[in-house]
Design an enzyme around this catalytic site. Structure first.
Site, short mmCIF file in Angstrom:
data_model
loop_
_atom_site.label_atom_id
_atom_site.label_comp_id
_atom_site.label_asym_id
_atom_site.label_seq_id
_atom_site.Cartn_x
_atom_site.Cartn_y
_atom_site.Cartn_z
N ASP A 80 0.82 -1.21 0.00
CA ASP A 80 0.00 0.00 0.00
C ASP A 80 0.85 1.27 0.00
O ASP A 80 1.95 1.29 0.57
CB ASP A 80 -0.87 -0.02 1.27
CG ASP A 80 -1.81 1.17 1.34
OD1 ASP A 80 -2.57 1.38 0.37
OD2 ASP A 80 -1.78 1.90 2.35
N GLU A 110 0.84 -0.44 -5.04
CA GLU A 110 0.05 0.69 -5.50
C GLU A 110 0.88 1.97 -5.45
O GLU A 110 1.24 2.44 -4.38
CB GLU A 110 -1.19 0.85 -4.61
CG GLU A 110 -1.99 2.07 -4.96
CD GLU A 110 -2.47 2.80 -3.73
OE1 GLU A 110 -3.67 3.09 -3.67
OE2 GLU A 110 -1.66 3.10 -2.82
#
Ligand code: CA
Length: 488
Positions: free
Chosen positions: A232, A261
């Site tokens: 993340d 991400e």
């Protein structure tokens, strides 16, 4: 898993009742039957409360085992249920990827007093106050866990910044001061330096932090047996740390799959990140998502020939995890950039029927989204596209990006899958493209597998067909009445 299909198994508003792991376990046979073979699970670690999606992470070692933050379970269930879900999924043939949140920690156990300066929210390199003592929420001792698995106690030295001073009640971005302390390098340069995102921002330069996070990864993999990580908030974390963390997680298992991400609409930035991290981490193709978003917004004014421009799947196909929407882009989220319904079949066709990319299907598209932001499920079209991919999307790919409103491509098939497919999409009126499917198909009849066009197309003596697509739609033409051998 290369050549697989992943599902992102959650959306922002789903399942706060604690029954999610049990529910998903019941869905496994169905998901496998439609062609999904990898699951990206929601963040499993204890967050600020049972309504927290998991990104407000509190304790990395609490997977729903300790009575912390109001409950033993997380939003999704207990640790026991999580482990049962993972083991069951793997038995059925799925790979399971865990969502790993390493940028920050939330919901500290106590505040601490330390020196900090305020920085400008618009330019975090610009100091806007003198140094002064603040009370920041940086003390984490996890007393209910009582040192089980790790006795690491977090303090303000392990963080770079916070956003609240308990002494004055002031909300601002506070940079923590100390010897050698500063914002992280190797992060996005938006706002000058985008190290700070939210909560207490972890300092990945601190050697004790590095050691603790590496040890946590070992523990987590041993406990859960997951097949990979989804990382993340990469643009807020030092890139070399993430590269080394990934290498560490892979040290005993080469095929451990790691993707992450890096949220930037500019494909160059994502590509640059891939280069910086020495291609250790596959990346979500955020630029492609934004192309889909714009294409849906701009209707017939969007030039479909540019649909893949600047995307990761075009530049670095082996690194790209392609997706249409996710929990951040869904309506009412901070990064909301929802691909409108009319374009969803086209976008899913673009990630499922082409050669490159590791496609990821969003839970909120497949199952729909409930509550105030009601989105209807798209099970029918997604299942049809998945079946189409499984049967007909193989081999060489030839593009026919003819006009701004109508593009097409052909997959010629391979030895094992000798049936070609011809896909077309239009964002305006009905369109036609003459495409080659193979001389051996001369005089064969093709039909739209997706059922969006009811006519039949006859292949001419040279192996070309005049394929059709209705306005604002997608069609995938395959030989009519092909009987496929049933796979086990
Ligand atoms: Ca950070």
């Amino acid at each position: 898993m290369k050549n697989g299909i992943m599902m992102q198994c959650f959306e922002w508003y789903a399942y706060s009742d604690g029954g999610f792991y049990r529910w998903l376990k019941d869905q496994l046979d169905h998901l496998y039957s439609i062609g999904i073979n990898a699951l990206w699970l929601p963040p499993a670690c204890k967050a600020t409360g049972t309504n927290d999606v998991g990104y407000g992470i509190y304790d990395l070692y609490d997977l729903g085992e300790f009575d912390q933050k109001g409950a033993v379970r997380t939003k999704y269930g207990t640790k026991e249920e999580l482990l049962d879900l993972i083991a069951t999924a793997q038995e059925k043939g799925f790979c399971v990827y865990a969502d790993v949140v390493l940028n920050h920690k939330a919901g500290a156990d106590y505040a601490q007093t330390f020196q900090a300066v305020e920085v400008s929210a618009q330019n975090r390199l610009e100091t806007i106050s003198e140094p002064y003592d603040i009370d920041g929420w940086t003390g984490f001792d996890f007393s209910a866990r009582d040192g089980k698995y790790s006795d690491f106690i977090w303090n303000y030295n392990h963080f770079t910044g916070v956003d609240f001073d308990g002494k004055t009640g002031k909300t601002s971005i506070f940079k923590i001061l100390g010897e050698g302390k500063d914002w992280a390098q190797g992060v996005s340069m938006e706002y000058g330096n985008f190290d700070y995102l939210m909560f207490a921002d972890i300092d990945h330069r601190h050697p004790d932090v590095v050691e603790e996070l590496f040890a946590w990864s070992d523990w987590f993999c041993q406990e859960t047996k997951v097949d990979g990580y989804r990382l993340d908030a990469l643009k807020h974390i030092n890139d070399f740390f993430m590269r080394d963390f990934t290498r560490h997680s892979r040290k005993d298992k080469e095929d451990f799959y790691v993707f992450g991400e890096y949220w930037a609409a500019d494909g160059d930035m994502v590509h640059n990140y891939a280069e910086q991290t020495e291609y250790e981490i596959d990346l979500l193709d955020v630029a492609l998502h934004f192309n889909f978003y714009r294409a849906a917004q701009e209707n017939e004014h969007y030039d479909l020939r540019t649909l893949f421009d600047n995307s990761l799947v075009q530049k670095k196909p082996l690194l790209a995890v392609t997706f249409v929407d996710n929990h951040d882009s869904q309506p009412d989220q901070a990064l909301s950039s929802w691909v409108e319904d009319w374009f969803k079949p086209l976008a899913y066709g673009a990630i499922l029927l082409r050669k490159d990319g590791y496609p990821c299907i969003f839970f909120g598209d497949y199952y729909g989204i409930g509550g105030d932001y009601l989105v209807e499920d798209k099970k029918d079209i997604i299942e049809k596209l998945l079946l189409c991919r499984k049967s007909f999307a193989y081999g060489e790919q030839n593009d026919y990006f003819e006009t701004s409103n109508c593009i097409g491509w052909v997959r010629l098939g391979d030895e094992e899958h000798p049936y070609p497919s011809a896909t077309l999409m239009s964002n305006h009126e009905e369109g036609t493209i003459r495409m080659f499917v193979g001389e051996q198909f001369a005089n064969a009849t093709f039909a739209d597998y997706l059922g969006n066009h009811t006519e039949k197309v006859l292949i001419d003596g040279e192996g070309f067909g005049e394929f059709l697509v209705t306005g604002r739609s997608i069609s995938c033409w395959v030989q009519d009445n092909v009987v496929l051998e049933e796979e086990e």
